[in-house]
Scaffold this motif. Structure first.
Motif, PDB file in Angstrom:
ATOM      1  N   ILE A 166      28.693 -18.260 -23.162  1.00  0.00           N
ATOM      2  CA  ILE A 166      28.237 -19.194 -24.200  1.00  0.00           C
ATOM      3  C   ILE A 166      29.142 -20.424 -24.232  1.00  0.00           C
ATOM      4  CG2 ILE A 166      27.835 -19.483 -26.677  1.00  0.00           C
ATOM      5  CD1 ILE A 166      27.249 -16.427 -26.756  1.00  0.00           C
ATOM      6  N   LEU A 167      30.460 -20.204 -24.177  1.00  0.00           N
ATOM      7  CA  LEU A 167      31.398 -21.332 -24.171  1.00  0.00           C
ATOM      8  C   LEU A 167      31.188 -22.215 -22.952  1.00  0.00           C
ATOM      9  CD1 LEU A 167      34.694 -19.656 -25.407  1.00  0.00           C
ATOM     10  CD2 LEU A 167      33.365 -21.403 -26.582  1.00  0.00           C
ATOM     11  N   ASN A 168      30.926 -21.606 -21.815  1.00  0.00           N
ATOM     12  CA  ASN A 168      30.677 -22.368 -20.593  1.00  0.00           C
ATOM     13  C   ASN A 168      29.429 -23.243 -20.754  1.00  0.00           C
ATOM     14  OD1 ASN A 168      30.957 -23.256 -17.963  1.00  0.00           O
ATOM     15  ND2 ASN A 168      29.819 -21.531 -17.117  1.00  0.00           N
ATOM     16  N   ALA A 169      28.364 -22.667 -21.312  1.00  0.00           N
ATOM     17  CA  ALA A 169      27.130 -23.431 -21.523  1.00  0.00           C
ATOM     18  C   ALA A 169      27.359 -24.562 -22.522  1.00  0.00           C
ATOM     19  CB  ALA A 169      26.020 -22.507 -22.006  1.00  0.00           C
ATOM     20  N   ARG A 214      29.315 -27.304 -20.838  1.00  0.00           N
ATOM     21  CA  ARG A 214      28.438 -27.977 -19.882  1.00  0.00           C
ATOM     22  C   ARG A 214      27.523 -28.970 -20.582  1.00  0.00           C
ATOM     23  NH1 ARG A 214      24.624 -23.911 -18.093  1.00  0.00           N
ATOM     24  NH2 ARG A 214      23.553 -24.594 -19.956  1.00  0.00           N
ATOM     25  N   ASP A 215      27.050 -28.563 -21.775  1.00  0.00           N
ATOM     26  CA  ASP A 215      26.135 -29.414 -22.538  1.00  0.00           C
ATOM     27  C   ASP A 215      26.860 -30.411 -23.431  1.00  0.00           C
ATOM     28  OD1 ASP A 215      24.112 -27.976 -21.355  1.00  0.00           O
ATOM     29  OD2 ASP A 215      23.829 -26.628 -23.067  1.00  0.00           O
ATOM     30  N   GLY A 216      28.195 -30.365 -23.457  1.00  0.00           N
ATOM     31  CA  GLY A 216      28.970 -31.304 -24.262  1.00  0.00           C
ATOM     32  C   GLY A 216      28.975 -30.964 -25.739  1.00  0.00           C
ATOM     33  N   VAL A 217      28.772 -29.704 -26.094  1.00  0.00           N
ATOM     34  CA  VAL A 217      28.752 -29.271 -27.489  1.00  0.00           C
ATOM     35  C   VAL A 217      30.085 -28.602 -27.799  1.00  0.00           C
ATOM     36  CG1 VAL A 217      27.604 -27.766 -29.159  1.00  0.00           C
ATOM     37  CG2 VAL A 217      26.265 -28.931 -27.408  1.00  0.00           C
ATOM     38  N   ILE A 218      30.680 -28.971 -28.920  1.00  0.00           N
ATOM     39  CA  ILE A 218      31.933 -28.366 -29.345  1.00  0.00           C
ATOM     40  C   ILE A 218      31.600 -27.299 -30.377  1.00  0.00           C
ATOM     41  CG2 ILE A 218      34.159 -28.755 -30.456  1.00  0.00           C
ATOM     42  CD1 ILE A 218      33.956 -31.664 -29.415  1.00  0.00           C
ATOM     43  N   PRO A 219      32.000 -26.044 -30.122  1.00  0.00           N
ATOM     44  CA  PRO A 219      31.665 -24.971 -31.074  1.00  0.00           C
ATOM     45  C   PRO A 219      32.505 -25.084 -32.342  1.00  0.00           C
ATOM     46  CG  PRO A 219      33.027 -24.096 -29.322  1.00  0.00           C
ATOM     47  CD  PRO A 219      32.718 -25.519 -28.965  1.00  0.00           C
TER      48      PRO A 219
END
Length: 189
Positions: free
Chosen positions: A12-15, A18-23
């Motif tokens: 999930i962190l990798n995705a 990759r998508d430029g989203v910060i959790p």
């Protein structure tokens, strides 16, 4: 959705990266404080550098069998308690039993053996290349086959038939061998 589907946190962190989203900080926090404490304890655990690769494989969610095979391929013995399943001891012992140390310098000769070339041809190629075969290189688990091959090699052949025996071993058709014998004036035994 990935979290609900049960994908590993690393995936999930990798995705997300990759998508430029910060959790958000509490994205992976579950309501269970015991789980988060045990995860924190696991992350604080010091890992031997030679097992880091396999720990990453484990965290990525790879099956235990794949991890054990990678360890066997690399010549690393899994430490006790490394794998979580109850049959991990069986997997580890099987990996050690079936592990054959594969040296790159023998790859060519393994392919020759797999292709069915005779031992003599492989030994000749090894001596030509200056490679010394390991003691168990030609060892096979089938003792009956090795005994029958030994019996065949111990068979005494009349010198006048040696040429035709070599033709037979080379796989020439029987008709060609009979014709060569007739041409040479030799009668078949």
């Amino acid at each position: 959705r990935m979290k609900k589907a049960g994908l590993p946190e690393g995936a999930i962190l990798n995705a997300m990266s990759r998508d430029g989203v910060i959790p958000p900080g509490d994205f992976f926090a579950s309501g269970n404080s015991e789980t988060s404490q045990s995860n924190a304890a696991k992350s604080n655990k010091v890992i031997d550098p030679k097992y880091e690769k396999y720990e990453r494989m484990k965290k990525a969610g790879l099956p235990e069998g794949a991890i054990v095979n990678a360890m066997a391929r690399d010549g690393v013995t899994p430490p006790a308690g490394f794998l979580d399943s109850e049959n991990s001891e069986t997997i580890q012992s099987n990996a050690v039993k079936t592990k054959r140390v594969f040296d790159q310098k023998y790859a060519k000769y393994e392919r020759m053996k797999k292709a069915g070339l005779p031992e003599g041809a492989i030994l000749n190629a090894m001596s030509r290349d200056g490679v010394i075969p390991p003691g168990d290189f030609f060892a096979s688990g089938n003792s009956e086959t090795s005994q029958s091959n030994a019996a065949k090699s111990n068979k005494v052949i009349d010198p006048k038939y040696e040429k035709y025996e070599r033709m037979k071993k080379a796989g020439l058709p029987e008709g060609a061998i009979v014709n060569a014998m007739a041409r040479d004036g030799v009668t078949p035994p």
